[in-house]
Write a protein that holds these residues in place. Structure first.
Motif, PDB file in Angstrom:
ATOM      1  N   SER A 158     -31.618  38.872  17.507  1.00 53.10           N
ATOM      2  CA  SER A 158     -31.199  37.795  16.598  1.00 53.10           C
ATOM      3  C   SER A 158     -31.565  38.208  15.182  1.00 53.10           C
ATOM      4  O   SER A 158     -32.562  38.902  14.973  1.00 53.10           O
ATOM      5  N   PHE A 159     -30.738  37.795  14.212  1.00 47.37           N
ATOM      6  CA  PHE A 159     -31.049  38.147  12.823  1.00 47.37           C
ATOM      7  C   PHE A 159     -30.435  37.095  11.903  1.00 47.37           C
ATOM      8  O   PHE A 159     -29.523  36.347  12.283  1.00 47.37           O
ATOM      9  N   ASN A 160     -30.943  37.046  10.707  1.00 49.20           N
ATOM     10  CA  ASN A 160     -30.490  36.079   9.703  1.00 49.20           C
ATOM     11  C   ASN A 160     -29.519  36.762   8.737  1.00 49.20           C
ATOM     12  O   ASN A 160     -29.689  37.932   8.403  1.00 49.20           O
ATOM     13  N   PHE A 161     -28.494  35.995   8.327  1.00 44.49           N
ATOM     14  CA  PHE A 161     -27.573  36.537   7.350  1.00 44.49           C
ATOM     15  C   PHE A 161     -27.054  35.378   6.490  1.00 44.49           C
ATOM     16  O   PHE A 161     -27.110  34.219   6.879  1.00 44.49           O
ATOM     17  N   THR A 162     -26.545  35.721   5.323  1.00 50.80           N
ATOM     18  CA  THR A 162     -26.023  34.722   4.394  1.00 50.80           C
ATOM     19  C   THR A 162     -24.518  34.575   4.603  1.00 50.80           C
ATOM     20  O   THR A 162     -23.782  35.559   4.585  1.00 50.80           O
TER      21      THR A 162
END
Length: 195
Positions: A21-25
């Motif tokens: 899982s990862f965060n992105f804009t």
């Protein structure tokens, strides 16, 4: 269960993260593709008995087929693999556990045929040429023996048609062979006198 996560790819087929899982804009419509690959496992083969070599460890993906090849040393042959009756190279399907991917092979001595004879051949029954241990296998040390024959003198042993045997008590078996005990007939001088 036989897949491992490799990472997230973007629309340009670039890995943008190897985390699950990862965060992105968010800047607009975006597509991410989760990529997976088949897990690879070690397939190992070892020699359990005898003399020879076997294919070294192979790392292959789950479900693939790999070939394990055993090569006997001179005078040996493949007796069996640990989990199959074949004596040839084996094709194995890579499994998901280390234990299932471990194979052993056993080698055993080649059978050999040792024949003993006499020269002259007619002396065979009286001279009783023999060898011990009988039977013998490749690599064994055998001792050749014979019984004295009245009227004849033992000359020597030969291997094959002419090779002299230097030490009949210590002969190393290196394959099929015929050993012959040679005898010479005794000669005597008879003096005759007339009175």
């Amino acid at each position: 269960p036989y897949l491992e996560f490799k990472g997230w790819k973007n629309e340009n087929d670039q890995i943008v993260s190897t985390e699950t899982s990862f965060n992105f804009t968010v800047t607009g419509d975006t597509t991410f593709i989760a990529t997976f690959d088949t897990i690879a496992y070690d397939v190992t083969a070892t020699v359990a008995a005898g003399e020879g070599t076997v294919t070294a460890s192979v790392n292959a993906k789950y479900g693939r087929t790999v070939t394990l090849t055993a090569t006997p040393a001179t005078g040996w042959h493949v007796q069996a693999w640990s989990n199959t009756a074949t004596t040839d190279a084996i094709n194995v399907t890579v499994a998901a556990t280390t234990a299932e991917n471990t194979y052993t092979v056993s080698f055993e001595h080649d059978p050999v045929t040792i024949t003993v004879a006499t020269d002259p051949a007619a002396l065979a029954a009286q001279a009783s040429p023999a060898f011990t241990p009988d039977p013998a296998t490749f690599g064994d040390e055998i001792a050749l023996s014979y019984t004295e024959v009245e009227g004849y003198t033992f000359a020597n042993w030969t291997k094959g048609s002419s090779d002299a045997v230097a030490d009949p008590a210590h002969v190393t078996v290196d394959g099929d062979a015929t050993y012959t005990a040679h005898f010479t007939i005794n000669t005597y001088t008879i003096d005759v006198t007339v009175n």
